[in-house]
Design a protein around this motif. Sequence first.
Motif, mmCIF file in Angstrom:
data_model
loop_
_atom_site.group_PDB
_atom_site.id
_atom_site.type_symbol
_atom_site.label_atom_id
_atom_site.label_comp_id
_atom_site.label_asym_id
_atom_site.label_seq_id
_atom_site.Cartn_x
_atom_site.Cartn_y
_atom_site.Cartn_z
ATOM 1 N N ILE A 45 73.558 41.927 115.101
ATOM 2 C CA ILE A 45 74.490 42.663 115.667
ATOM 3 C C ILE A 45 74.780 41.957 117.584
ATOM 4 O O ILE A 45 75.513 42.387 118.052
ATOM 5 C CB ILE A 45 74.498 44.143 116.110
ATOM 6 N N ASN A 47 75.325 38.724 119.901
ATOM 7 C CA ASN A 47 76.198 37.571 119.518
ATOM 8 C C ASN A 47 74.599 36.289 119.860
ATOM 9 O O ASN A 47 73.521 36.236 120.628
ATOM 10 C CB ASN A 47 76.910 37.290 120.567
ATOM 11 N N GLU A 57 81.037 31.804 120.874
ATOM 12 C CA GLU A 57 79.706 32.555 120.381
ATOM 13 C C GLU A 57 80.284 33.760 119.624
ATOM 14 O O GLU A 57 81.549 34.239 120.029
ATOM 15 C CB GLU A 57 79.855 33.160 121.646
ATOM 16 N N THR A 59 78.754 37.146 117.357
ATOM 17 C CA THR A 59 78.027 38.441 116.451
ATOM 18 C C THR A 59 77.574 37.648 115.821
ATOM 19 O O THR A 59 78.610 37.585 114.356
ATOM 20 C CB THR A 59 78.126 39.308 116.594
ATOM 21 N N GLU A 62 80.591 39.373 112.507
ATOM 22 C CA GLU A 62 81.633 38.462 113.389
ATOM 23 C C GLU A 62 81.605 37.223 112.484
ATOM 24 O O GLU A 62 82.502 36.645 111.347
ATOM 25 C CB GLU A 62 82.099 38.558 114.755
ATOM 26 N N ARG A 170 67.819 45.246 122.717
ATOM 27 C CA ARG A 170 68.399 46.293 121.901
ATOM 28 C C ARG A 170 67.716 47.721 122.547
ATOM 29 O O ARG A 170 68.358 49.457 122.357
ATOM 30 C CB ARG A 170 67.875 46.374 120.696
ATOM 31 N N ARG A 193 66.502 31.467 125.578
ATOM 32 C CA ARG A 193 67.615 32.160 125.682
ATOM 33 C C ARG A 193 66.777 33.586 125.342
ATOM 34 O O ARG A 193 66.949 33.991 126.227
ATOM 35 C CB ARG A 193 68.238 31.579 124.536
ATOM 36 N N CYS B 6 69.882 27.615 130.270
ATOM 37 C CA CYS B 6 70.881 28.192 129.780
ATOM 38 C C CYS B 6 70.669 29.090 128.295
ATOM 39 O O CYS B 6 70.221 28.924 127.665
ATOM 40 C CB CYS B 6 72.149 26.804 129.095
ATOM 41 N N ILE B 7 71.312 30.377 128.660
ATOM 42 C CA ILE B 7 71.211 31.112 127.404
ATOM 43 C C ILE B 7 72.916 31.141 126.774
ATOM 44 O O ILE B 7 73.131 31.971 126.230
ATOM 45 C CB ILE B 7 71.290 32.543 128.210
ATOM 46 N N VAL B 8 73.993 30.646 126.804
ATOM 47 C CA VAL B 8 75.058 30.708 126.208
ATOM 48 C C VAL B 8 75.028 30.416 125.079
ATOM 49 O O VAL B 8 75.284 30.728 124.766
ATOM 50 C CB VAL B 8 76.369 29.483 127.010
ATOM 51 N N ARG B 44 76.674 39.238 131.514
ATOM 52 C CA ARG B 44 76.190 38.822 130.509
ATOM 53 C C ARG B 44 77.441 39.803 129.440
ATOM 54 O O ARG B 44 78.222 40.723 129.476
ATOM 55 C CB ARG B 44 75.078 40.204 129.887
ATOM 56 N N VAL B 45 76.412 39.377 128.003
ATOM 57 C CA VAL B 45 78.222 40.152 127.164
ATOM 58 C C VAL B 45 76.680 40.882 126.426
ATOM 59 O O VAL B 45 75.957 40.919 126.643
ATOM 60 C CB VAL B 45 78.400 38.919 126.472
ATOM 61 N N THR B 47 76.210 43.592 123.508
ATOM 62 C CA THR B 47 76.654 43.746 122.606
ATOM 63 C C THR B 47 75.827 45.593 121.931
ATOM 64 O O THR B 47 74.717 45.982 122.486
ATOM 65 C CB THR B 47 76.517 42.552 121.082
ATOM 66 N N SER B 48 76.575 46.174 121.563
ATOM 67 C CA SER B 48 75.995 47.691 120.655
ATOM 68 C C SER B 48 76.061 48.034 119.730
ATOM 69 O O SER B 48 77.786 47.277 118.860
ATOM 70 C CB SER B 48 75.872 48.416 122.134
ATOM 71 N N THR B 49 76.346 49.424 119.314
ATOM 72 C CA THR B 49 77.330 50.277 118.233
ATOM 73 C C THR B 49 77.743 51.272 118.377
ATOM 74 O O THR B 49 77.909 51.913 119.424
ATOM 75 C CB THR B 49 76.087 50.068 116.653
ATOM 76 N N PRO B 61 79.000 47.679 114.720
ATOM 77 C CA PRO B 61 79.135 47.049 116.073
ATOM 78 C C PRO B 61 79.869 46.533 116.766
ATOM 79 O O PRO B 61 80.988 46.141 115.999
ATOM 80 C CB PRO B 61 78.403 45.709 114.891
ATOM 81 N N LYS B 63 81.223 44.848 121.063
ATOM 82 C CA LYS B 63 81.020 43.902 121.967
ATOM 83 C C LYS B 63 81.938 43.778 123.161
ATOM 84 O O LYS B 63 82.900 43.200 122.915
ATOM 85 C CB LYS B 63 80.976 42.312 121.313
ATOM 86 N N ARG B 70 76.089 41.609 135.184
ATOM 87 C CA ARG B 70 74.986 42.211 134.871
ATOM 88 C C ARG B 70 74.490 43.510 135.137
ATOM 89 O O ARG B 70 73.721 44.307 134.077
ATOM 90 C CB ARG B 70 73.311 41.072 134.822
ATOM 91 N N ILE B 73 75.140 46.626 133.504
ATOM 92 C CA ILE B 73 74.998 46.283 131.270
ATOM 93 C C ILE B 73 74.612 47.807 131.439
ATOM 94 O O ILE B 73 75.567 48.479 129.922
ATOM 95 C CB ILE B 73 73.863 46.090 131.669
ATOM 96 N N PHE B 74 73.799 48.684 131.825
ATOM 97 C CA PHE B 74 73.528 50.569 131.236
ATOM 98 C C PHE B 74 74.629 50.999 131.374
ATOM 99 O O PHE B 74 75.002 51.853 130.395
ATOM 100 C CB PHE B 74 72.548 50.548 132.171
ATOM 101 N N MET B 77 77.025 49.835 128.594
ATOM 102 C CA MET B 77 75.814 50.930 127.192
ATOM 103 C C MET B 77 76.391 52.628 127.091
ATOM 104 O O MET B 77 76.324 52.699 126.605
ATOM 105 C CB MET B 77 74.748 50.866 127.775
ATOM 106 N N ALA B 109 83.361 44.737 115.902
ATOM 107 C CA ALA B 109 82.871 43.576 115.744
ATOM 108 C C ALA B 109 82.320 43.237 114.114
ATOM 109 O O ALA B 109 81.994 42.315 113.579
ATOM 110 C CB ALA B 109 81.836 43.427 116.917
#
Lengths: 415, 113
Positions: A45, A47, A57, A59, A62, A170, A193, B6-8, B44-45, B47-49, B61, B63, B70, B73-74, B77, B109
Amino acid sequence: MYELIVVGGGPAGLAAACAAWENGLRRILIVERDRDLGGILNQCIHNGFGLTWFKEELTGPEYAHRFIEMLAKTGVEVRTDTMVLDVTPDLQVHMTGPATGYKIERAKSVILAMGCRERTRGAIGIPGTRPAGVYTAGAAQRYVNVEGWLPGKRVVILGSGDIGLIMARRMTLEGAKVLACVEVMPYSGGLTRNIVQCLQDFDIPLYLSHTVTEIRGKDRVEQVVVSRVDESRRPIPGTEMVFDCDTLLLSVGLIPENELTERAGVVMDPRTKGALVYENMETSVPGIFTCGNVTHVHDLVDFVSAESRRAGAAAAKYVLHGPAAGEYIALKNGFGVSCTVPQRVRPQNVEKSFNVFFRVNRIFGKSEIVVSAGERELCRFKRDRLAPGEMENITVPVKLLEGVAGEITVEIREV
Amino acid sequence: MRELICIVCPRGCHMQVDDSLNVTGNFCPRGAAYAKAELTHPTRVVTSTVRIAGAAYPRCPVKTAAPVPREKIFEVMDAIGRVTLTAPVKVGQTVIDDVCGTGVAVVAARELL
Ligand SMILES: Cc1cc2nc3c(=O)[nH]c(=O)nc-3n(C[C@H](O)[C@H](O)[C@H](O)COP(=O)(O)OP(=O)(O)OC[C@H]3O[C@@H](n4cnc5c(N)ncnc54)[C@H](O)[C@@H]3O)c2cc1C
Ligand code: SF4
């Protein structure tokens, strides 16, 4: 009689079936053992999928959805909840499922796209007791992301492959404490990454050149012991660290799921643990093709889609125009290269250029990938950095192979 | 001069950034944009459920439709953890309009019928 049966409805099977349809086949069947199409992507899940393929980008679910929608526009037949039990060398596909019972379908071509499975604890043999709380990272991923329960509260992860890294983040986001990620090699097996955004973002320590040397606990995991290893990966006595935890996740690698492939009589490559393939993803058995993680373990689904489209197009060509012709040239692994896909190329069957995927066997700095035939250099490609965790991909123009016979070598030269 | 990965996207370009935020080593423009943001205000993007009722699975899921700060984030969540959807759900359907005052939506998602 089907023109094509695709075994497995993950990204590989979906892309292959779409491409075969676009290239003129009309009687196509996808057989998937799960309830849904999409394969492993449904549980990924996070991305990071699709930047090469969709320039976006996405997930995992998707990305799968895009291909499922594409498939819905074709007339490809799908049988889910159906497991393929056997594929014979004369292309009979044995399957079973609640809708059809045991059934044998015949096909003019078959694409094997079964994906891979995780190595388990037994395969690496950690000493200690056998309590509950030891999971593969992918199983934990399914529990958390699809079924909605957290398998533990204090976690150690063995192996720094992508699934382990993704699960470190996660589990942290879901409220667990991830104490350490432990990697036996001196480098991580995952994408850079993922080290940054899954470990560093959450201050999770990564212990390189370390391994789990003991699991303690009666009914449930209570502690794991982690030790430093020497160059030959033997634990060094006196370096033990003890972690109090209730869960150990294993992310120690993936193995292509090739029982069907072997039973079909296909020649295998012991290094990729997948079928030996030609430039068009055809195996040694005429009419059987293979693509995706069952052929070799990919890190990027975008490359799975590209490779699988080639397999689909090749199956269509095989059915409509007959077998591919021409002598083949073997690809040899030179210095630094651990395995290539394809392993054989038939220049006569290539229009302009062909792709070679491979992994290096250690980290290289600035280097060149050199392709040569004996003393003659054919082409070279510059790279700033090469790492075993990141699959490399080069495109070789076929005209360079004029006058070459026998074999060519792919090797790394550090500059 | 700072080194940055880069983490994109999974390509993971190794980039160098100088004091006036000039970026080199990036394969595409997203890398430069990421490097500038990372050194000024990292995002950051997420993603969770979320829980879902009436579908074949108990979780759907989701996002954030764009990156969020950043440090949030929590908090994000937590907000995601309070949502329960009811099937059917379409890909891209809004789950939370504006999550934690970030101006960013949380979207589904996966299609679950
Ligand atoms: C945890 C994880 C994280 C990842 N992260 C990323 C990422 O961030 N970015 C990225 O680009 N890629 C990522 N990948 C890689 C990408 O997801 C895979 O490369 C891709 O899913 C492989 O596709 P596939 O179709 O070959 O295999 P799979 O997705 O495994 O599909 C195989 C399908 O075949 C079915 N099957 C198997 N045997 C049978 C049988 N006998 N009969 C019927 N059906 C059968 C299975 O049920 C399954 O649906 C990740 C992979 C994993 C596991
Ligand atoms: S710079 Fe572009 S290609 Fe390189 S990692 Fe970033 S997004 Fe990917």
